[in-house]
Design a protein around this motif. Structure first.
Motif, PDB file in Angstrom:
ATOM      1  N   THR A  14       0.828  -1.211   0.000  1.00 32.55           N
ATOM      2  CA  THR A  14       0.000   0.000   0.000  1.00 32.55           C
ATOM      3  C   THR A  14       0.860   1.257   0.000  1.00 32.55           C
ATOM      4  O   THR A  14       0.529   2.232  -0.672  1.00 32.55           O
ATOM      5  CB  THR A  14      -0.968   0.006   1.197  1.00 32.55           C
ATOM      6  N   THR A  18       0.954   4.281  -3.107  1.00 29.56           N
ATOM      7  CA  THR A  18       0.805   5.720  -2.878  1.00 29.56           C
ATOM      8  C   THR A  18       2.032   6.478  -3.368  1.00 29.56           C
ATOM      9  O   THR A  18       1.910   7.520  -4.013  1.00 29.56           O
ATOM     10  CB  THR A  18       0.542   5.996  -1.383  1.00 29.56           C
ATOM     11  N   GLN A  64      -3.767   6.096  14.881  1.00 33.45           N
ATOM     12  CA  GLN A  64      -3.554   6.825  13.622  1.00 33.45           C
ATOM     13  C   GLN A  64      -3.195   8.279  13.938  1.00 33.45           C
ATOM     14  O   GLN A  64      -2.347   8.864  13.276  1.00 33.45           O
ATOM     15  CB  GLN A  64      -4.829   6.744  12.778  1.00 33.45           C
ATOM     16  N   ARG A  84      -3.417   8.424   3.407  1.00 32.19           N
ATOM     17  CA  ARG A  84      -3.282   7.079   3.955  1.00 32.19           C
ATOM     18  C   ARG A  84      -2.493   6.221   2.982  1.00 32.19           C
ATOM     19  O   ARG A  84      -2.537   6.433   1.770  1.00 32.19           O
ATOM     20  CB  ARG A  84      -4.657   6.451   4.154  1.00 32.19           C
ATOM     21  N   ALA A  87      -3.588   5.175  -0.760  1.00 32.24           N
ATOM     22  CA  ALA A  87      -4.309   6.246  -1.457  1.00 32.24           C
ATOM     23  C   ALA A  87      -3.574   6.578  -2.752  1.00 32.24           C
ATOM     24  O   ALA A  87      -2.377   6.836  -2.743  1.00 32.24           O
ATOM     25  CB  ALA A  87      -4.395   7.493  -0.583  1.00 32.24           C
ATOM     26  N   TYR A 117     -13.546  11.362  -3.131  1.00 35.83           N
ATOM     27  CA  TYR A 117     -13.357   9.917  -2.971  1.00 35.83           C
ATOM     28  C   TYR A 117     -13.940   9.166  -4.160  1.00 35.83           C
ATOM     29  O   TYR A 117     -15.023   9.480  -4.639  1.00 35.83           O
ATOM     30  CB  TYR A 117     -14.030   9.429  -1.682  1.00 35.83           C
ATOM     31  N   ARG A 142     -14.224  11.929   4.936  1.00 42.36           N
ATOM     32  CA  ARG A 142     -13.590  11.019   5.892  1.00 42.36           C
ATOM     33  C   ARG A 142     -12.074  11.121   5.716  1.00 42.36           C
ATOM     34  O   ARG A 142     -11.587  11.697   4.754  1.00 42.36           O
ATOM     35  CB  ARG A 142     -14.075   9.598   5.643  1.00 42.36           C
ATOM     36  N   ASP A 144      -9.956   9.029   4.735  1.00 42.80           N
ATOM     37  CA  ASP A 144      -9.369   8.390   3.557  1.00 42.80           C
ATOM     38  C   ASP A 144      -9.426   9.278   2.323  1.00 42.80           C
ATOM     39  O   ASP A 144      -8.984   8.881   1.251  1.00 42.80           O
ATOM     40  CB  ASP A 144     -10.010   7.032   3.280  1.00 42.80           C
ATOM     41  N   GLN A 145      -9.938  10.502   2.457  1.00 46.94           N
ATOM     42  CA  GLN A 145      -9.966  11.449   1.337  1.00 46.94           C
ATOM     43  C   GLN A 145      -8.745  12.362   1.339  1.00 46.94           C
ATOM     44  O   GLN A 145      -8.645  13.268   0.522  1.00 46.94           O
ATOM     45  CB  GLN A 145     -11.254  12.268   1.386  1.00 46.94           C
ATOM     46  N   GLU A 168      -8.681  11.783  12.740  1.00 48.26           N
ATOM     47  CA  GLU A 168      -8.906  12.404  11.433  1.00 48.26           C
ATOM     48  C   GLU A 168     -10.290  13.051  11.380  1.00 48.26           C
ATOM     49  O   GLU A 168     -10.443  14.180  10.916  1.00 48.26           O
ATOM     50  CB  GLU A 168      -8.775  11.370  10.312  1.00 48.26           C
ATOM     51  N   MET A 189      -8.610   4.377  -3.016  1.00 49.89           N
ATOM     52  CA  MET A 189      -7.896   3.543  -2.069  1.00 49.89           C
ATOM     53  C   MET A 189      -7.683   2.168  -2.686  1.00 49.89           C
ATOM     54  O   MET A 189      -8.615   1.567  -3.202  1.00 49.89           O
ATOM     55  CB  MET A 189      -8.682   3.399  -0.759  1.00 49.89           C
TER      56      MET A 189
END
Length: 191
Positions: A14, A18, A64, A84, A87, A117, A142, A144-145, A168, A189
């Motif tokens: 992951t 990214t 986190q 993240r 991403a 997203y 959220r 994850d954006q 977050e 993601m």
């Protein structure tokens, strides 16, 4: 111009996905540094950082928020981008990010931005995905954006609380809708 902070969980795949999406931003000169923040102490992310030319930041803690706060503390640029691991930013993010930073500087107003997203076209869909999509529409973005924010603005609002659950979400709430921009560039993601 920009420090990118990526909290990882000791997983190479992951983090590499990214980093690969950030290469055009580094080549364009918008990214000054990338910080891979990891608390697993398994050595995997430290090796990835070494190979990719990133800074490795080890931290104590399991939240986190602790990872995000540790990365922000070590970042050297006037702008911070939190992503993240996993991403992937779509093409066009460099120009839009540059325009956003210039617009904020010209206006003198504190603003932060999140990316739009988008689900991976290869991901399986379940009822939870539907609920998360509805929550984004009703509650707002959220973690994850991603988040793009000036360092001084980040510091003024107190940054990520290291010990808090859902740090977050807490920071995005403190920003509020009025000082948050949803960028057109999408974030997907993977992994």
């Amino acid at each position: 111009m920009l420090s990118v902070i990526i909290p990882t969980e000791g997983v190479e795949q992951t983090a590499v996905a990214t980093l690969a999406a950030l290469v055009p931003g580094a080549a364009a000169g918008i990214i000054k540094e990338v910080l891979l923040v990891d608390g697993t102490r398994n050595g995997v992310i430290e090796r990835v950082a070494d190979v990719a030319g990133c800074r490795f930041i080890g931290y104590e803690g399991s939240s986190q928020g602790a990872a995000l706060a540790a990365g922000a503390l070590q970042a050297r640029s006037p702008w911070l981008m939190f992503l993240r691991a996993g991403a992937v930013l779509e093409t066009g993010w460099i120009e839009e990010t540059t325009q956003f930073i210039q617009a904020v500087a010209a206006s003198g107003r504190d603003r932060a931005a999140v990316f739009r997203y988008a689900r991976s076209p290869y991901a399986d869909t379940d009822f939870g995905d539907f609920l998360r999509a509805m929550a984004r529409k009703l509650i707002g973005p959220r973690g994850d954006q991603g988040l793009l924010i000036a360092r001084d603005h980040y510091d003024r609002i107190g940054g990520y609380p290291p010990q808090a659950h859902h740090s977050e979400a807490q920071l995005l709430r403190r920003l509020g809708r009025s000082s948050r921009t949803l960028l057109r560039s999408r974030i997907v993601m993977v992994g």
